[in-house]
Design a protein around this motif. Structure first.
Motif, PDB file in Angstrom:
ATOM      1  N   GLU A 178      37.669  57.277  45.383  1.00  0.00           N
ATOM      2  CA  GLU A 178      36.565  57.769  44.565  1.00  0.00           C
ATOM      3  C   GLU A 178      37.053  58.687  43.461  1.00  0.00           C
ATOM      4  O   GLU A 178      36.580  58.613  42.321  1.00  0.00           O
ATOM      5  N   THR A 181      38.987  56.664  40.779  1.00  0.00           N
ATOM      6  CA  THR A 181      38.032  55.835  40.038  1.00  0.00           C
ATOM      7  C   THR A 181      37.253  56.683  39.046  1.00  0.00           C
ATOM      8  O   THR A 181      37.032  56.276  37.892  1.00  0.00           O
ATOM      9  N   LEU A 185      37.266  56.134  34.996  1.00  0.00           N
ATOM     10  CA  LEU A 185      36.055  55.884  34.230  1.00  0.00           C
ATOM     11  C   LEU A 185      35.863  56.924  33.131  1.00  0.00           C
ATOM     12  O   LEU A 185      35.427  56.603  32.024  1.00  0.00           O
ATOM     13  N   VAL A 224      39.339  51.033  42.132  1.00  0.00           N
ATOM     14  CA  VAL A 224      38.186  50.785  41.271  1.00  0.00           C
ATOM     15  C   VAL A 224      37.310  49.667  41.848  1.00  0.00           C
ATOM     16  O   VAL A 224      36.081  49.770  41.855  1.00  0.00           O
ATOM     17  N   LYS A 225      37.944  48.618  42.340  1.00  0.00           N
ATOM     18  CA  LYS A 225      37.197  47.510  42.937  1.00  0.00           C
ATOM     19  C   LYS A 225      36.442  47.960  44.184  1.00  0.00           C
ATOM     20  O   LYS A 225      35.277  47.607  44.402  1.00  0.00           O
ATOM     21  N   VAL A 227      35.342  50.985  44.945  1.00  0.00           N
ATOM     22  CA  VAL A 227      34.271  51.938  44.674  1.00  0.00           C
ATOM     23  C   VAL A 227      33.143  51.324  43.855  1.00  0.00           C
ATOM     24  O   VAL A 227      31.958  51.596  44.100  1.00  0.00           O
ATOM     25  N   THR A 228      33.486  50.504  42.858  1.00  0.00           N
ATOM     26  CA  THR A 228      32.464  50.014  41.926  1.00  0.00           C
ATOM     27  C   THR A 228      32.075  48.555  42.133  1.00  0.00           C
ATOM     28  O   THR A 228      31.039  48.117  41.618  1.00  0.00           O
ATOM     29  N   LYS A 230      33.616  46.195  40.769  1.00  0.00           N
ATOM     30  CA  LYS A 230      34.114  45.478  39.591  1.00  0.00           C
ATOM     31  C   LYS A 230      35.584  45.824  39.376  1.00  0.00           C
ATOM     32  O   LYS A 230      36.035  46.928  39.711  1.00  0.00           O
ATOM     33  N   HIS A 235      35.771  46.500  33.736  1.00  0.00           N
ATOM     34  CA  HIS A 235      35.256  47.745  33.169  1.00  0.00           C
ATOM     35  C   HIS A 235      35.751  47.937  31.740  1.00  0.00           C
ATOM     36  O   HIS A 235      34.972  48.299  30.845  1.00  0.00           O
TER      37      HIS A 235
END
Length: 291
Positions: A178, A181, A185, A224-225, A227-228, A230, A235
């Motif tokens: 988290e 990520t 972002l 990233v994958k 948590v989101t 995607k 992104h």
């Protein structure tokens, strides 16, 4: 220089001079937060704070020295400040003007994989504080070589810090996935808006961001994958497509200029990318705006 509310406009002064030294206010209970500035920060403070930086959190209840990299989002919770401190903001170009400094992003104090918080004992506190006070006094003089002298003071703080043992008082804040990520972002968002054709987008791939965050690209992609839902590449592509649409709608740049500004080597690459993302060619967006 002041803002509309009468407060000092540090950003304007920094753009003009490349540095700013000031005393921090003990009564500010808001804490430190990341903002969209292209400046490095060195801060000395005393009190109980929790810093969230990259994928770690640092808790301190004594005097500490903090090093902030403009590419890395961070925040700070003020639990109990005890007295005033000092902060120095500076551009990398200002510090490197002497041609003696390596890239600050490679420094153990500023890079993401390093430790940006150092606990100070009373002797270290007294010495580092005296350097900040000398910078503060020098900042207001008309001495012809003031910039070089302040550069020397900044380098002295950096070298003193490099000789110290890093703080081991670390706590976890959310999961590592988290945290990294969130940093990714925010770093992605920092690349925008694109305001000048001559300053094109530099971070364009997952590998670019992984290198900037000092993590392996596979780790970044996985986090990233997880948590989101995607991928990192998705992104990045979505954000570039969003920026492309804004530039097509709100600027008079030609499509070739927009392609270059967004990091595409050839306009045809940009056209193919944009059509894949939006289902339309760039000229269709531009034409629709002017109908």
């Amino acid at each position: 220089m002041k803002t509309k509310d009468g407060a000092p406009d540090f950003n304007a002064e920094l753009k003009l001079k490349g540095f700013k030294v000031y005393e921090t206010d003990v009564n500010d209970k808001v804490g430190h937060s990341y903002s969209r500035k292209d400046f490095y920060k060195i801060n000395i403070s005393t009190g109980k704070f929790i810093f969230h930086y990259a994928d770690k959190s640092f808790e301190t209840d004594k005097t500490f020295l903090f090093f902030a990299n403009p590419r890395v989002p961070y925040s700070c919770e003020v639990i109990a400040p005890t007295q005033n401190g000092y902060t120095c903001l500076f551009a990398e170009d200002f510090l490197k003007a002497s041609d003696r400094s390596e890239s600050l992003q490679q420094s153990p104090l500023f890079r993401i994989g390093g430790t940006p918080i150092l606990q100070l004992n009373q002797e270290q506190k007294k010495y580092i504080t005296s350097i900040f006070q000398r910078m503060l006094a020098e900042q207001n003089t008309n001495y012809a070589f003031k910039d070089e002298l302040i550069r020397n003071h900044i380098n002295l703080i950096i070298h003193e810090a490099l000789k110290m043992e890093p703080s081991e008082n670390l706590t976890k804040n959310r999961s590592a996935s988290e945290r990294i990520t969130a940093v990714f972002l925010e770093l992605l968002e920092r690349q925008f808006p694109i305001e000048n054709v001559n300053r094109p987008l530099t971070l364009k791939t997952a590998q670019d961001y992984a290198s900037g965050l000092s993590v392996h690209v596979n780790y970044l992609n996985s986090a990233v994958k997880e948590v989101t839902g995607k991928s990192t590449t998705t992104h990045i592509g979505d954000r570039i497509a969003h920026e492309a649409t804004a530039l097509l709608q709100h600027t008079d740049w030609n499509v070739s200029d927009i392609a270059y500004a967004l990091g595409f080597e050839y306009p045809t690459y940009f056209n193919n990318f944009f059509k894949k993302k939006t289902g339309q060619i760039p000229k269709a967006i531009r034409t629709a705006v002017h109908l």
